[in-house]
Design a protein around this motif. Structure first.
Motif, PDB file in Angstrom:
ATOM      1  N   SER A  54       0.842  -1.198   0.000  1.00  0.00           N
ATOM      2  CA  SER A  54       0.000   0.000   0.000  1.00  0.00           C
ATOM      3  C   SER A  54       0.881   1.254   0.000  1.00  0.00           C
ATOM      4  O   SER A  54       1.998   1.240   0.533  1.00  0.00           O
ATOM      5  CB  SER A  54      -0.916   0.016   1.222  1.00  0.00           C
ATOM      6  N   PRO A  55       0.373   2.340  -0.589  1.00  0.00           N
ATOM      7  CA  PRO A  55       1.149   3.588  -0.596  1.00  0.00           C
ATOM      8  C   PRO A  55       1.508   4.065   0.811  1.00  0.00           C
ATOM      9  O   PRO A  55       2.611   4.573   1.030  1.00  0.00           O
ATOM     10  CB  PRO A  55       0.225   4.575  -1.296  1.00  0.00           C
ATOM     11  N   LYS A  56       0.613   3.895   1.773  1.00  0.00           N
ATOM     12  CA  LYS A  56       0.923   4.347   3.141  1.00  0.00           C
ATOM     13  C   LYS A  56       2.048   3.523   3.758  1.00  0.00           C
ATOM     14  O   LYS A  56       2.869   4.041   4.507  1.00  0.00           O
ATOM     15  CB  LYS A  56      -0.332   4.319   4.010  1.00  0.00           C
ATOM     16  N   TYR A  57       2.092   2.239   3.434  1.00  0.00           N
ATOM     17  CA  TYR A  57       3.186   1.393   3.911  1.00  0.00           C
ATOM     18  C   TYR A  57       4.503   1.853   3.306  1.00  0.00           C
ATOM     19  O   TYR A  57       5.504   2.013   4.010  1.00  0.00           O
ATOM     20  CB  TYR A  57       2.907  -0.064   3.555  1.00  0.00           C
ATOM     21  N   VAL A  58       4.523   2.097   2.006  1.00  0.00           N
ATOM     22  CA  VAL A  58       5.731   2.566   1.336  1.00  0.00           C
ATOM     23  C   VAL A  58       6.112   3.956   1.860  1.00  0.00           C
ATOM     24  O   VAL A  58       7.288   4.253   2.057  1.00  0.00           O
ATOM     25  CB  VAL A  58       5.563   2.575  -0.199  1.00  0.00           C
ATOM     26  N   TYR A  59       5.108   4.793   2.135  1.00  0.00           N
ATOM     27  CA  TYR A  59       5.376   6.130   2.669  1.00  0.00           C
ATOM     28  C   TYR A  59       6.101   6.045   4.012  1.00  0.00           C
ATOM     29  O   TYR A  59       6.949   6.896   4.304  1.00  0.00           O
ATOM     30  CB  TYR A  59       4.078   6.928   2.828  1.00  0.00           C
ATOM     31  N   SER A  60       5.809   5.019   4.802  1.00  0.00           N
ATOM     32  CA  SER A  60       6.500   4.883   6.089  1.00  0.00           C
ATOM     33  C   SER A  60       8.004   4.718   5.876  1.00  0.00           C
ATOM     34  O   SER A  60       8.801   5.240   6.660  1.00  0.00           O
ATOM     35  CB  SER A  60       5.930   3.727   6.914  1.00  0.00           C
ATOM     36  N   PHE A  61       8.401   4.027   4.823  1.00  0.00           N
ATOM     37  CA  PHE A  61       9.822   3.896   4.494  1.00  0.00           C
ATOM     38  C   PHE A  61      10.391   5.240   4.036  1.00  0.00           C
ATOM     39  O   PHE A  61      11.500   5.618   4.413  1.00  0.00           O
ATOM     40  CB  PHE A  61      10.046   2.849   3.402  1.00  0.00           C
ATOM     41  N   LEU A  62       9.634   5.940   3.213  1.00  0.00           N
ATOM     42  CA  LEU A  62      10.079   7.240   2.723  1.00  0.00           C
ATOM     43  C   LEU A  62      10.225   8.223   3.879  1.00  0.00           C
ATOM     44  O   LEU A  62      11.217   8.958   3.961  1.00  0.00           O
ATOM     45  CB  LEU A  62       9.099   7.777   1.679  1.00  0.00           C
ATOM     46  N   GLU A  63       9.272   8.233   4.773  1.00  0.00           N
ATOM     47  CA  GLU A  63       9.325   9.120   5.944  1.00  0.00           C
ATOM     48  C   GLU A  63      10.562   8.800   6.791  1.00  0.00           C
ATOM     49  O   GLU A  63      11.270   9.703   7.237  1.00  0.00           O
ATOM     50  CB  GLU A  63       8.045   8.968   6.772  1.00  0.00           C
ATOM     51  N   GLN A  64      10.817   7.521   7.007  1.00  0.00           N
ATOM     52  CA  GLN A  64      12.005   7.102   7.762  1.00  0.00           C
ATOM     53  C   GLN A  64      13.286   7.579   7.062  1.00  0.00           C
ATOM     54  O   GLN A  64      14.199   8.081   7.708  1.00  0.00           O
ATOM     55  CB  GLN A  64      12.022   5.574   7.909  1.00  0.00           C
ATOM     56  N   GLU A  65      13.312   7.438   5.763  1.00  0.00           N
ATOM     57  CA  GLU A  65      14.483   7.889   4.996  1.00  0.00           C
ATOM     58  C   GLU A  65      14.664   9.398   5.123  1.00  0.00           C
ATOM     59  O   GLU A  65      15.801   9.878   5.294  1.00  0.00           O
ATOM     60  CB  GLU A  65      14.313   7.503   3.523  1.00  0.00           C
ATOM     61  N   LEU A  66      13.594  10.144   5.054  1.00  0.00           N
ATOM     62  CA  LEU A  66      13.690  11.601   5.151  1.00  0.00           C
ATOM     63  C   LEU A  66      14.127  12.045   6.551  1.00  0.00           C
ATOM     64  O   LEU A  66      14.842  13.039   6.690  1.00  0.00           O
ATOM     65  CB  LEU A  66      12.361  12.250   4.779  1.00  0.00           C
ATOM     66  N   LEU A  67      13.726  11.308   7.566  1.00  0.00           N
ATOM     67  CA  LEU A  67      14.096  11.649   8.936  1.00  0.00           C
ATOM     68  C   LEU A  67      15.529  11.275   9.278  1.00  0.00           C
ATOM     69  O   LEU A  67      16.215  11.984  10.009  1.00  0.00           O
ATOM     70  CB  LEU A  67      13.140  10.988   9.927  1.00  0.00           C
ATOM     71  N   THR A  68      15.978  10.126   8.767  1.00  0.00           N
ATOM     72  CA  THR A  68      17.277   9.606   9.186  1.00  0.00           C
ATOM     73  C   THR A  68      18.323   9.578   8.079  1.00  0.00           C
ATOM     74  O   THR A  68      19.496   9.365   8.363  1.00  0.00           O
ATOM     75  CB  THR A  68      17.134   8.162   9.712  1.00  0.00           C
ATOM     76  N   GLY A  69      17.880   9.746   6.843  1.00  0.00           N
ATOM     77  CA  GLY A  69      18.813   9.628   5.735  1.00  0.00           C
ATOM     78  C   GLY A  69      18.989   8.197   5.258  1.00  0.00           C
ATOM     79  O   GLY A  69      19.725   7.935   4.329  1.00  0.00           O
ATOM     80  N   MET A  70      18.289   7.263   5.940  1.00  0.00           N
ATOM     81  CA  MET A  70      18.375   5.863   5.550  1.00  0.00           C
ATOM     82  C   MET A  70      16.959   5.285   5.457  1.00  0.00           C
ATOM     83  O   MET A  70      16.068   5.697   6.179  1.00  0.00           O
ATOM     84  CB  MET A  70      19.174   5.059   6.590  1.00  0.00           C
ATOM     85  N   MET A  71      16.801   4.322   4.578  1.00  0.00           N
ATOM     86  CA  MET A  71      15.493   3.732   4.371  1.00  0.00           C
ATOM     87  C   MET A  71      15.027   2.920   5.580  1.00  0.00           C
ATOM     88  O   MET A  71      13.863   2.883   5.883  1.00  0.00           O
ATOM     89  CB  MET A  71      15.483   2.875   3.109  1.00  0.00           C
ATOM     90  N   GLY A  72      15.926   2.284   6.257  1.00  0.00           N
ATOM     91  CA  GLY A  72      15.565   1.551   7.468  1.00  0.00           C
ATOM     92  C   GLY A  72      15.262   0.115   7.287  1.00  0.00           C
ATOM     93  O   GLY A  72      15.252  -0.501   6.313  1.00  0.00           O
TER      94      GLY A  72
END
Length: 72
Positions: A54-72
């Motif tokens: 789902s887009p919201k699931y993928v967005y959680s990875f994007l949000e993590q990347e934007l916060l930490t610089g890494m996808m997680g």
């Protein structure tokens, strides 16, 4: 365009909308943010199957990347 390519573009469109809504980015900022992210690279990698999520699931990875610089 294959079904997988269509799914990738659909998720990408939803991610852009989420970036605008949740982070207050302009449309162009959201497009640039997404298309230069590691998350988008993983989304386009058909081996990951991320396009099937789902887009919201993928967005959680994007949000993590934007916060930490890494996808997680």
């Amino acid at each position: 365009m294959t079904d997988i390519d269509y799914m990738i573009e659909h998720v990408a469109t939803d991610l852009i909308v989420l970036l605008v809504e949740k982070r207050g980015l302009t449309f162009m900022e959201a497009v640039d943010t997404l298309y230069t992210s590691d998350t988008y690279a993983k989304l386009c990698d058909k081996a990951t199957g991320l396009y099937f999520q789902s887009p919201k699931y993928v967005y959680s990875f994007l949000e993590q990347e934007l916060l930490t610089g890494m996808m997680g």
